[in-house]
Design a protein around this motif. Structure first.
Motif, PDB file in Angstrom:
ATOM      1  N   LYS A 400      -1.923 -20.173  61.380  1.00 50.09           N
ATOM      2  CA  LYS A 400      -1.277 -21.207  62.197  1.00 50.09           C
ATOM      3  C   LYS A 400      -2.108 -22.496  62.214  1.00 50.09           C
ATOM      4  N   ARG A 401      -1.406 -23.619  62.232  1.00 50.28           N
ATOM      5  CA  ARG A 401      -2.079 -24.911  62.383  1.00 50.28           C
ATOM      6  C   ARG A 401      -2.493 -25.084  63.842  1.00 50.28           C
ATOM      7  N   PHE A 402      -3.523 -25.824  64.055  1.00 51.06           N
ATOM      8  CA  PHE A 402      -3.963 -26.115  65.422  1.00 51.06           C
ATOM      9  C   PHE A 402      -4.563 -27.517  65.465  1.00 51.06           C
ATOM     10  N   LYS A 403      -4.481 -28.130  66.625  1.00 51.06           N
ATOM     11  CA  LYS A 403      -5.064 -29.456  66.836  1.00 51.06           C
ATOM     12  C   LYS A 403      -5.806 -29.433  68.164  1.00 51.06           C
ATOM     13  N   LEU A 404      -7.021 -29.943  68.155  1.00 51.47           N
ATOM     14  CA  LEU A 404      -7.868 -29.923  69.340  1.00 51.47           C
ATOM     15  C   LEU A 404      -7.936 -31.314  69.971  1.00 51.47           C
ATOM     16  N   GLU A 405      -7.816 -31.352  71.285  1.00 49.50           N
ATOM     17  CA  GLU A 405      -7.949 -32.609  72.028  1.00 49.50           C
ATOM     18  C   GLU A 405      -9.307 -32.647  72.710  1.00 49.50           C
ATOM     19  N   ILE A 406      -9.976 -33.781  72.573  1.00 47.29           N
ATOM     20  CA  ILE A 406     -11.274 -34.000  73.222  1.00 47.29           C
ATOM     21  C   ILE A 406     -11.026 -34.915  74.415  1.00 47.29           C
ATOM     22  N   SER A 407     -11.230 -34.386  75.606  1.00 47.72           N
ATOM     23  CA  SER A 407     -10.848 -35.101  76.819  1.00 47.72           C
ATOM     24  C   SER A 407     -12.050 -35.736  77.510  1.00 47.72           C
ATOM     25  N   VAL A 408     -11.956 -37.042  77.768  1.00 49.68           N
ATOM     26  CA  VAL A 408     -12.916 -37.758  78.617  1.00 49.68           C
ATOM     27  C   VAL A 408     -12.122 -38.731  79.480  1.00 49.68           C
ATOM     28  N   PRO A 409     -12.646 -39.107  80.640  1.00 56.11           N
ATOM     29  CA  PRO A 409     -11.864 -39.960  81.540  1.00 56.11           C
ATOM     30  C   PRO A 409     -11.636 -41.362  80.981  1.00 56.11           C
ATOM     31  N   TYR A 410     -10.437 -41.864  81.214  1.00 48.61           N
ATOM     32  CA  TYR A 410     -10.121 -43.237  80.821  1.00 48.61           C
ATOM     33  C   TYR A 410     -11.009 -44.216  81.580  1.00 48.61           C
ATOM     34  N   GLY A 411     -11.520 -45.203  80.868  1.00 42.99           N
ATOM     35  CA  GLY A 411     -12.378 -46.207  81.486  1.00 42.99           C
ATOM     36  C   GLY A 411     -13.852 -45.918  81.332  1.00 42.99           C
ATOM     37  N   TRP A 412     -14.198 -44.681  81.024  1.00 40.63           N
ATOM     38  CA  TRP A 412     -15.600 -44.358  80.761  1.00 40.63           C
ATOM     39  C   TRP A 412     -15.853 -44.735  79.295  1.00 40.63           C
ATOM     40  N   THR A 413     -16.027 -46.022  79.071  1.00 37.75           N
ATOM     41  CA  THR A 413     -15.930 -46.575  77.720  1.00 37.75           C
ATOM     42  C   THR A 413     -16.952 -45.985  76.759  1.00 37.75           C
ATOM     43  N   ASP A 414     -18.154 -45.688  77.245  1.00 34.83           N
ATOM     44  CA  ASP A 414     -19.146 -45.106  76.346  1.00 34.83           C
ATOM     45  C   ASP A 414     -18.738 -43.705  75.919  1.00 34.83           C
ATOM     46  N   TRP A 415     -18.242 -42.897  76.859  1.00 32.52           N
ATOM     47  CA  TRP A 415     -17.792 -41.551  76.515  1.00 32.52           C
ATOM     48  C   TRP A 415     -16.544 -41.603  75.632  1.00 32.52           C
ATOM     49  N   MET A 416     -15.693 -42.567  75.864  1.00 34.43           N
ATOM     50  CA  MET A 416     -14.488 -42.705  75.041  1.00 34.43           C
ATOM     51  C   MET A 416     -14.858 -42.946  73.578  1.00 34.43           C
ATOM     52  N   GLU A 417     -15.801 -43.863  73.360  1.00 37.67           N
ATOM     53  CA  GLU A 417     -16.230 -44.141  71.994  1.00 37.67           C
ATOM     54  C   GLU A 417     -16.917 -42.930  71.376  1.00 37.67           C
ATOM     55  N   ALA A 418     -17.706 -42.228  72.184  1.00 36.47           N
ATOM     56  CA  ALA A 418     -18.386 -41.034  71.683  1.00 36.47           C
ATOM     57  C   ALA A 418     -17.377 -39.960  71.288  1.00 36.47           C
ATOM     58  N   ALA A 419     -16.315 -39.799  72.081  1.00 43.55           N
ATOM     59  CA  ALA A 419     -15.286 -38.799  71.773  1.00 43.55           C
ATOM     60  C   ALA A 419     -14.584 -39.114  70.456  1.00 43.55           C
ATOM     61  N   LYS A 420     -14.361 -40.390  70.188  1.00 44.59           N
ATOM     62  CA  LYS A 420     -13.748 -40.785  68.912  1.00 44.59           C
ATOM     63  C   LYS A 420     -14.653 -40.401  67.737  1.00 44.59           C
ATOM     64  N   ASP A 446      -7.732 -30.872  84.683  1.00 45.90           N
ATOM     65  CA  ASP A 446      -7.715 -30.071  83.455  1.00 45.90           C
ATOM     66  C   ASP A 446      -9.035 -29.321  83.259  1.00 45.90           C
ATOM     67  N   LEU A 447     -10.129 -30.012  83.570  1.00 46.42           N
ATOM     68  CA  LEU A 447     -11.451 -29.422  83.406  1.00 46.42           C
ATOM     69  C   LEU A 447     -11.615 -28.188  84.284  1.00 46.42           C
ATOM     70  N   THR A 448     -11.270 -28.309  85.539  1.00 52.00           N
ATOM     71  CA  THR A 448     -11.518 -27.225  86.497  1.00 52.00           C
ATOM     72  C   THR A 448     -10.468 -26.121  86.439  1.00 52.00           C
ATOM     73  N   LYS A 449      -9.259 -26.457  85.995  1.00 56.11           N
ATOM     74  CA  LYS A 449      -8.215 -25.438  85.877  1.00 56.11           C
ATOM     75  C   LYS A 449      -8.220 -24.755  84.515  1.00 56.11           C
ATOM     76  N   GLY A 450      -9.012 -25.276  83.585  1.00 58.08           N
ATOM     77  CA  GLY A 450      -9.116 -24.635  82.285  1.00 58.08           C
ATOM     78  C   GLY A 450      -7.937 -24.894  81.382  1.00 58.08           C
ATOM     79  N   THR A 451      -7.326 -26.076  81.511  1.00 54.37           N
ATOM     80  CA  THR A 451      -6.177 -26.410  80.664  1.00 54.37           C
ATOM     81  C   THR A 451      -6.554 -27.369  79.532  1.00 54.37           C
TER      82      THR A 451
END
Length: 585
Positions: A400-420, A446-451
């Motif tokens: 099966k194909r799969f795609k992973l999402e890397i989640s960081v909060p919007y506006g945390w610009t340094d983490w956003m760039e790092a996630a990219k 999402d973090l605390t509910k494990g989604t």
């Protein structure tokens, strides 16, 4: 038993992470809408003498509305440390416990710890601070199970006060690491004020005009600032021969990193605990002080991990998690996102601090650790059945194909760039990944509910007196029902893990048994990779020398220069004793 530590870690790292990314996520209490208008106006319009006043920013995110030391996650920064004090302070730079309210503390037997208080301790209203206040502070947590350090009474047996200066703690089980941490975390409160409070007032009250024992008094506040005034009757002036230099501390709400940058350049902000780009230019053109003269400029304070949701397929495949560790190169993040103000983390995510170095088992790391090696990542994926398609994207072993999402909060610009950057590095080995930026509330849900799939977080990884705090957070017990609020967001578990964490906690600090237990935890971590250490988030510290000078640096490391909530007693208070108004003013 572990809720106390977890709550405090979440509090402190949220503050540090927010300061690093310029975010404001604390909810304003309803009581803030009832602030006295006259008090606000006075605080906003008063002009203080510049050589008597320091202006700080980086740890206040909403209008001041709470000064309750029993709810430190809601309290205004400085409530603990400036107003209320702990038995000891702690210096992360030297790994030293600094006697504070306590003159000394010692184990008199394997399960008995004795505190001797200093002579001449007083509360800010002039009444004496005695052993009864210390006993009261701990015993109300036995009376009210909702207090954040109440779980301590699962292993604390009794408290005795044979005289006004002596406090004897007896334990049924001794959690040596947790106890050491508590010695500089739990603020002592005055029995003569708090004994008559209702349970609701203790747990939910704002405690305006707080009265503690500390070097600064509650002065005034407004929507954008908290003002502390020096306590010229502070017991420490005589007992420790220390006098805080600033007459007032004005802690400002600074809405963004860019605003902090402008204020620092103009000398309107004396100390910034924000992440600010362009630090080399700031130092050269504006005389800004950082702890280190050269990169990384900042003290490594905590580690940003990428948590992996081990309950989701195919992320429950350990070989996929190991391959991702080899595929990611945090050095690129350090260079491109942070201008080398941070450093890549080691394979364990251990902050390079004296308290943790002795527990870093090089043999375990050499045997099970990893380095950036994309070819190794590819070979692990190939062997595990993650086949590479003609489009350069891998499928799971079940096809099966799969795609992973890397989640960081919007506006945390340094983490956003790092996630990219991380997403691109995973794609380079055939793992389809994409950075996603939900708002903070959605990110945390999402973090605390494990989604989530993959998510950056550092809320419990800061330097402390023991790496037990790190593993207590990384491997926090999985909640069968309800959110995973206190770490281990990927819900990782193996048989015997919780028993091993407890065993580590119950070994004496620095003992061979402690090092052996730590090594076992390190092996479990590296074999299973439930989270990948990325980089050391800095203790962001930039100081202007326009009005104040003699800030702590590597050349004179007299204090850890932190003013984040819950961290003053690890250096911020000591810094106030040594800074000086600029002589040319």
């Amino acid at each position: 038993m572990r809720r106390l530590l977890s709550l405090l870690l979440v509090l402190m790292l949220i503050m540090g992470a927010l300061a690093g990314c310029g975010q404001k996520s604390q909810e304003t209490s309803d009581k803030s809408n009832q602030q006295n208008a006259n008090t606000q106006q006075v605080a906003q319009e008063t002009t203080y003498q510049r050589n008597e006043t320091v202006y700080f920013g980086g740890g206040l995110w909403s209008p001041p509305s709470n000064w309750n030391p029993l709810t430190p996650w809601n309290a205004v920064t400085g409530t603990v440390g400036l107003i209320y004090e702990t038995l000891f302070n702690y210096d992360p730079l030297k790994n030293e416990f600094i006697p504070w309210l306590a003159e000394k503390g010692e184990w008199t037997s394997d399960n008995t710890y004795q505190i001797t208080l200093r002579d001449g301790l007083t509360w800010q209203d002039g009444k004496p601070l005695t052993s009864e206040d210390v006993k009261f502070t701990f015993e109300i947590a036995k009376q009210y199970s909702e207090i954040y350090y109440s779980p301590m009474w699962q292993w604390l047996q009794s408290i005795e006060t044979p005289d006004n200066k002596t406090v004897i703690f007896k334990f049924s089980t001794v959690n040596y690491h947790e106890w050491a941490y508590n010695l500089y975390q739990i603020p002592i409160i005055p029995k003569h004020i708090w004994a008559d409070k209702s349970k609701d007032d203790m747990l939910n009250g704002a405690n305006e005009k707080a009265i503690g024992s500390g070097p600064y008094l509650f002065d005034t506040y407004s929507n954008d600032r908290m003002v502390y005034k020096r306590n010229d009757n502070w017991w420490g002036i005589k007992a420790m021969n220390m006098t805080p230099a600033p007459k007032r501390i004005v802690y400002l709400i600074v809405p963004s990193n860019n605003v902090a940058l402008g204020m620092l350049m103009k000398g309107e902000l004396d100390l910034s605990n924000f992440f600010l780009p362009g630090i080399k230019t700031l130092k050269a053109n504006y005389g800004i002080t950082t702890f280190y003269d050269n990169p990384p400029y900042m003290i490594p304070d905590n580690t940003v991990f990428m948590f992996i949701n081990t309950t989701k397929s195919p992320l429950n495949n350990v070989e996929l998690r190991r391959a991702m560790a080899y595929a990611i190169n945090p050095k690129v993040i350090a260079e491109k996102v942070y201008e080398n103000q941070v450093e890549p983390a080691n394979p364990l995510g251990f902050v390079p601090a004296k308290a943790w170095e002795e527990y870093y088992d090089k043999n375990v790391v050499n045997k099970y650790g990893y380095t950036y090696d994309p070819e190794k990542a590819k070979s692990i994926l190939d062997a595990a059945g993650f086949k590479l398609g003609s489009d350069g994207v891998r499928t799971a072993p079940d096809g099966k194909r799969f795609k992973l999402e890397i989640s960081v909060p919007y506006g945390w610009t340094d983490w956003m760039e790092a996630a990219k950057i991380v997403a691109d590095q995973l794609k380079a080995v055939g793992i389809d990944a994409e950075a996603k930026f939900p708002d903070y509330s959605k990110y945390y849900e999402d973090l605390t509910k494990g989604t989530f799939d993959l998510s950056f977080n550092n809320f419990g990884s800061q330097v402390t007196s023991t790496p037990w705090t790190l593993y207590n957070w990384l491997f926090n017990k999985v909640q069968e029902n309800g959110p995973q609020n206190n770490g281990n967001f990927g819900r990782f578990d193996v048989p015997g893990l919780q028993d091993l964490i407890a065993k580590f906690n119950q070994t004496k600090l620095g003992s061979p048994e402690a090092k052996q237990a730590a090594a076992q935890l390190e092996e479990i971590f590296l074999k299973n990779m439930p989270a990948i250490p990325l980089w050391y988030n800095g203790l962001w510290f930039q100081a202007s020398n326009a009005a104040w000078e003699n800030w702590p640096t590597e050349h004179d490391p007299y204090a850890y220069p932190v003013t984040w909530g819950g961290r003053w007693q690890t250096g911020g208070t000591m810094m106030l004793m040594k800074i000086k108004p600029k002589a040319s003013q």
